[in-house]
Design a protein around this motif. Structure first.
Motif, PDB file in Angstrom:
ATOM      1  N   LYS A 127      -8.326  -4.138   1.814  1.00 18.84           N
ATOM      2  CA  LYS A 127      -8.430  -3.586   3.171  1.00 18.84           C
ATOM      3  C   LYS A 127      -7.051  -3.390   3.788  1.00 18.84           C
ATOM      4  CE  LYS A 127     -12.987  -5.343   4.384  1.00 18.84           C
ATOM      5  NZ  LYS A 127     -13.731  -6.310   5.206  1.00 18.84           N
ATOM      6  N   LYS A 128      -6.137  -4.300   3.464  1.00 19.74           N
ATOM      7  CA  LYS A 128      -4.782  -4.223   4.021  1.00 19.74           C
ATOM      8  C   LYS A 128      -3.973  -3.102   3.364  1.00 19.74           C
ATOM      9  CE  LYS A 128      -0.889  -7.235   3.768  1.00 19.74           C
ATOM     10  NZ  LYS A 128      -0.412  -8.588   3.531  1.00 19.74           N
ATOM     11  N   ILE A 129      -4.163  -2.897   2.059  1.00 18.36           N
ATOM     12  CA  ILE A 129      -3.368  -1.942   1.278  1.00 18.36           C
ATOM     13  C   ILE A 129      -3.896  -0.513   1.380  1.00 18.36           C
ATOM     14  CG2 ILE A 129      -2.723  -1.347  -1.110  1.00 18.36           C
ATOM     15  CD1 ILE A 129      -1.156  -3.692  -0.090  1.00 18.36           C
ATOM     16  N   GLN A 130      -5.192  -0.342   1.579  1.00 13.02           N
ATOM     17  CA  GLN A 130      -5.811   0.990   1.535  1.00 13.02           C
ATOM     18  C   GLN A 130      -5.150   2.003   2.478  1.00 13.02           C
ATOM     19  OE1 GLN A 130      -7.829   1.693  -0.919  1.00 13.02           O
ATOM     20  NE2 GLN A 130      -7.836   3.819  -0.279  1.00 13.02           N
ATOM     21  N   ALA A 173      -9.770  -8.737   0.928  1.00 11.46           N
ATOM     22  CA  ALA A 173      -8.888  -8.733   2.099  1.00 11.46           C
ATOM     23  C   ALA A 173      -7.620  -7.927   1.818  1.00 11.46           C
ATOM     24  CB  ALA A 173      -8.531 -10.167   2.483  1.00 11.46           C
ATOM     25  N   GLN A 174      -7.051  -8.090   0.627  1.00  7.94           N
ATOM     26  CA  GLN A 174      -5.833  -7.357   0.272  1.00  7.94           C
ATOM     27  C   GLN A 174      -6.120  -5.856   0.158  1.00  7.94           C
ATOM     28  OE1 GLN A 174      -2.929  -8.547   0.368  1.00  7.94           O
ATOM     29  NE2 GLN A 174      -1.609  -7.193  -0.791  1.00  7.94           N
ATOM     30  N   LYS A 180      -3.366  -5.009  -5.107  1.00  3.50           N
ATOM     31  CA  LYS A 180      -4.640  -5.383  -4.506  1.00  3.50           C
ATOM     32  C   LYS A 180      -5.180  -6.679  -5.112  1.00  3.50           C
ATOM     33  CE  LYS A 180      -6.599  -0.875  -3.295  1.00  3.50           C
ATOM     34  NZ  LYS A 180      -7.691   0.061  -3.610  1.00  3.50           N
ATOM     35  N   LYS A 218     -10.036 -12.864  -1.575  1.00  4.30           N
ATOM     36  CA  LYS A 218      -8.631 -12.471  -1.436  1.00  4.30           C
ATOM     37  C   LYS A 218      -8.430 -11.001  -1.838  1.00  4.30           C
ATOM     38  CE  LYS A 218      -6.350 -16.348  -0.425  1.00  4.30           C
ATOM     39  NZ  LYS A 218      -5.552 -16.471   0.782  1.00  4.30           N
TER      40      LYS A 218
END
Length: 175
Positions: free
Chosen positions: A151-154, A148-149, A88, A145
């Motif tokens: 949100k993408k990884i969750q 954003a990461q 993250k 960053k």
């Protein structure tokens, strides 16, 4: 008078793991589904890297092979979650450090311009502006960053946690 039941011999196997402090409860709960129980003779120890949990289980339990296989699957999923948690912030850290180093290079150029004989003030100012921006921007870049990461990884983390719950369910049904 109360009669005591004769105590029978149980051979135990032992396991010791170190887990992050915030995940101690989850690990204890999950390992119990594979036949492990906290060893009441030794209290969990808090260390620099987390809490060390000591557990034991009956060596002659039924379905031990399948439980061990499920346990290894659980441990692999838990490691993947840890890697995802770390990812993250890793890209955000690289971006922030890169911007900070570039800002420092501009600032060094600014210092060299002002210490030059004779001083080149216009170049000093021209290089100082991106230098200061390179020192200020990393915080904001990191926050953006990392968010954003995250949100993408969750969703991936939640899918792995769901997989862990299913593994624990299977283990519990074998006990």
């Amino acid at each position: 008078m109360e009669q005591k039941k004769p105590k029978t011999y149980i051979g135990y196997e032992y396991k010791e793991i170190t887990v992050p402090n915030e995940k101690v409860s989850m690990y204890i709960d999950c390992y119990e589904n594979f036949g492990w129980e906290p060893d009441e003779n030794i209290a969990p120890a808090n260390g620099h890297y987390g809490t060390t949990i000591r557990m034991k289980r009956n060596r002659k339990m039924i379905n031990k092979t399948e439980l061990t296989r499920l346990q290894r699957h659980f441990e692999a999923c838990a490691q993947e979650i840890d890697k995802l948690e770390k990812s993250k912030t890793s890209a955000a850290t690289v971006w922030s450090l890169t911007i900070g180093i570039i800002g420092t290079a501009f600032m060094a150029g600014s210092v060299f311009a002002v210490t030059h004989e004779p001083p080149i003030y216009w170049l000093c100012i021209l290089l100082a502006v991106p230098g200061f921006l390179g020192w200020i921007m990393p915080y904001f870049v990191y926050c953006r960053k990392a968010e954003a990461q995250a949100k993408k990884i969750q969703p991936m983390i939640e899918a792995k946690q769901e997989e862990i719950y299913e593994i624990c369910e299977k283990g519990y049904s074998l006990l």
